[in-house]
Design an enzyme around this catalytic site. Structure first.
Site, short mmCIF file in Angstrom:
data_model
loop_
_atom_site.label_atom_id
_atom_site.label_comp_id
_atom_site.label_asym_id
_atom_site.label_seq_id
_atom_site.Cartn_x
_atom_site.Cartn_y
_atom_site.Cartn_z
N ASP A 121 -5.86 -10.62 6.51
CA ASP A 121 -6.13 -9.83 7.57
C ASP A 121 -7.30 -10.24 8.55
OD1 ASP A 121 -7.93 -9.32 5.85
OD2 ASP A 121 -7.41 -7.19 5.22
N ASP A 171 7.46 -6.66 -3.57
CA ASP A 171 7.06 -7.74 -4.22
C ASP A 171 7.16 -7.33 -5.84
OD1 ASP A 171 7.36 -9.59 -2.56
OD2 ASP A 171 5.36 -10.14 -2.22
N ASP A 201 -0.46 -0.24 3.93
CA ASP A 201 -0.28 -0.67 2.34
C ASP A 201 0.25 0.77 1.71
OD1 ASP A 201 -1.70 -2.91 2.72
OD2 ASP A 201 -3.64 -2.33 1.86
N ASP A 241 -0.49 2.94 -0.34
CA ASP A 241 -1.31 4.13 -0.77
C ASP A 241 -1.70 4.90 0.70
OD1 ASP A 241 -3.10 1.87 -0.55
OD2 ASP A 241 -4.58 3.41 -0.82
#
Length: 541
Positions: A289, A136, A195, A197
């Site tokens: 989540d 995105d 994610d 990282d």
């Protein structure tokens, strides 16, 4: 010759006004103090003591259960039907289920290579694995770099897909939802989410998927987070202490007792059928989540937490990024509680005690009370009782219970026990920010749906340290001073500075007139509020 001292003439009329004003203020204070201030403050003390007891009982319950779990509970591999998926030369990869790996990204210049590389390094048959990079990003240069990296791995024979959207509608939830709509996903049974990282080890899927394969009632397998930059600065050390308790105690207890806990948004594997049955990803709060986890649980699905399955990740290393993250993590659960509490009460598919656990323990105590009691009691009510000595706070509520709660919270990170006292002061300061965010979520006010992506630095900090240890150390230091990282407006936090002034005044009053010696705590808390107020928490250690 003695030099004449200058004299100042204050007209008697002005002196009279100042004396009259002070006298009037004192008279008003004396009039309203006994009938109004003292009863209101007493009510505040009783409410805070009740919240402290609720938090104390919650922490004590968690402590007892985690001891029982560690001593007597069998490992997840023993509690559930667990059979490792074996490689078979004759069958090939046919005994491996199809798995989708989703990596949502947003301008992740520093970490995109590491996360994509880790996903592509998973030990799973290539024809049974689809890697989906959901980008995105708004920076065209970063989008191009991510796409080139995907093409590089695709040229090695990996099934990796680079997906972009026209808008960022729904933020992360929107990206994950859109990713599941593609035709090539329909044959996948499970989806692993990381994610940008996060860096899973190669055996991640081989250790997690068997729980889903052997137990059709399990919807989610959640792994534990490990932090590659925990030693970077004092701010990251404080975060590690808080998150270690969450992963070592809260998640473990929820998994072992009720087979329910909040999905952490990453480092987990979902059964796609469970996601669809629960209604899919929704963007009505900033904790998509947790929203999905609660809805899936209400439909009877179970979750498994694997504390031994660990995934490396990165902590926010700047106060600005940390504050945005904490706003989202505090506001989102409160807003979700507002939206779902009656749905949980009316649900008929789960047991009564599980509903009690979700409403009272998971949401009310941990997501609301824990923030509010820390701020209102230790940063507001307790200092005010110094100015109103008619109001008494029992020693068990002011000292003993907080000390026990702190000790129970600290068991997750024994290596940082020497930082415990400063951690308490820092958590008290952050409770102001979290309480404000919680109230915004409960009232669904202006910033309830604010989403600011936590900035990741990847290995840039380590690279910077290496550069500074070389020949150009002096020049690098000069560049840092010439180009400050923060603007003054971004660094200053006026609300924290205002409370620093308030606590300092209360501390001075207690030093002169008080009897409980609270001024020691108040002065230390003033210093911590001031440090945060001026934005200097992230000092390298």
């Amino acid at each position: 010759m003695v030099e004449a001292q200058p004299t100042f003439f204050i007209p008697e009329s002005i002196q009279g006004i100042s004396y009259d004003l002070a006298g009037q203020v004192k008279m008003i204070w004396d009039v309203i103090k006994a009938p109004l201030i003292v009863p209101l403050l007493n009510i505040g003390v009783y409410i805070c003591l009740a919240m402290s007891l609720m938090l104390f009982m919650e922490r004590l319950y968690m402590g007892v259960v985690i001891i029982l779990v560690k001593l007597f509970w069998p490992k997840p591999e023993k509690r559930y039907n667990y059979q490792p998926i074996q490689d078979d030369v004759e069958m090939g990869s046919s005994n491996f289920p199809h798995v989708l790996v989703q990596i949502p990204m947003y301008n992740e210049q520093e970490v995109y290579k590491v996360s994509i590389g880790a996903a592509c390094g998973l030990s799973w048959p290539a024809d049974r694995l689809v890697i989906q990079v959901l980008d995105d990003s708004t920076d065209p240069a970063i989008k191009q770099m991510v796409e080139v990296e995907c093409q590089r791995w695709a040229s090695k024979g990996l099934n990796i897909r680079y997906q972009i959207r026209e808008t960022r509608g729904g933020y992360k939830a929107g990206a994950l939802k859109e990713g599941l709509k593609h035709d090539y996903v329909k044959h996948c049974d499970y989806v692993a989410i990381f994610d940008a990282d996060f860096r899973p080890e190669p055996d991640f899927l081989r250790r997690a998927i068997p729980f889903l394969e052997g137990n059709p009632d399990i919807a989610l397998v959640q792994a534990r987070w490990r932090f590659v930059n925990a030693n970077e600065c004092l701010l990251t050390r404080m975060q590690e202490m808080s998150l270690d308790y969450h992963f070592k105690v809260e998640q473990e207890v929820g998994s072992a007792t009720h087979a329910f806990f909040g999905f952490n948004g990453t480092a987990g594997v979902w059964r796609i059928a469970a996601i669809n049955e629960a209604g899919g990803w929704k963007d009505r709060t900033t904790v998509e989540d947790m929203d999905l986890a609660v809805r899936a649980s209400l439909r009877g699905w179970k979750f498994v937490y694997l504390g031994d399955l660990q995934v490396k990740s990165e902590l926010p290393s700047t106060l600005r990024a940390f504050r945005f993250q904490q706003h989202r993590w505090s506001c989102g659960p409160a807003n979700l509680f507002r939206k779902m509490v009656m749905e949980i009460v009316r649900n008929k598919k789960v047991r009564f005690w599980k509903k009690v656990y979700v409403i009272y323990s998971f949401f009310f105590v941990r997501k609301i009370i824990a923030h509010m009691v820390t701020f209102f009691f230790y940063c507001l009510v307790l200092p005010l009782t110094i100015l109103v000595p008619e109001v008494h706070v029992p020693i068990w509520g002011a000292v003993y219970i907080p000390s026990i709660i702190t000790i129970l919270n600290s068991v997750g990170t024994p290596r940082s026990i020497h930082l415990l006292f400063y951690w308490i002061l820092f958590e008290n300061v952050m409770s102001l920010h979290r309480t404000k965010a919680t109230l915004i979520g409960l009232l669904e006010a202006g910033r309830a749906n604010e989403w600011v992506v936590t900035k990741k630095l990847g290995d840039s900090v380590n690279k910077k340290k290496e550069e500074e240890s070389g020949k150009n150390k002096i020049m690098n230091i000069m560049k840092v001073f010439r180009r400050p990282k923060f603007k003054i407006g971004e660094r200053l936090h006026l609300l924290e500075l205002g409370f620093a002034a308030f606590l300092f005044i209360c501390g001075c009053y207690d030093f002169v007139y008080g009897k409980n010696n609270y001024f020691v705590y108040l002065f230390l808390q003033t210093i911590t509020f001031s440090i945060v107020g001026f934005g200097y928490v992230g000092t390298i250690v």
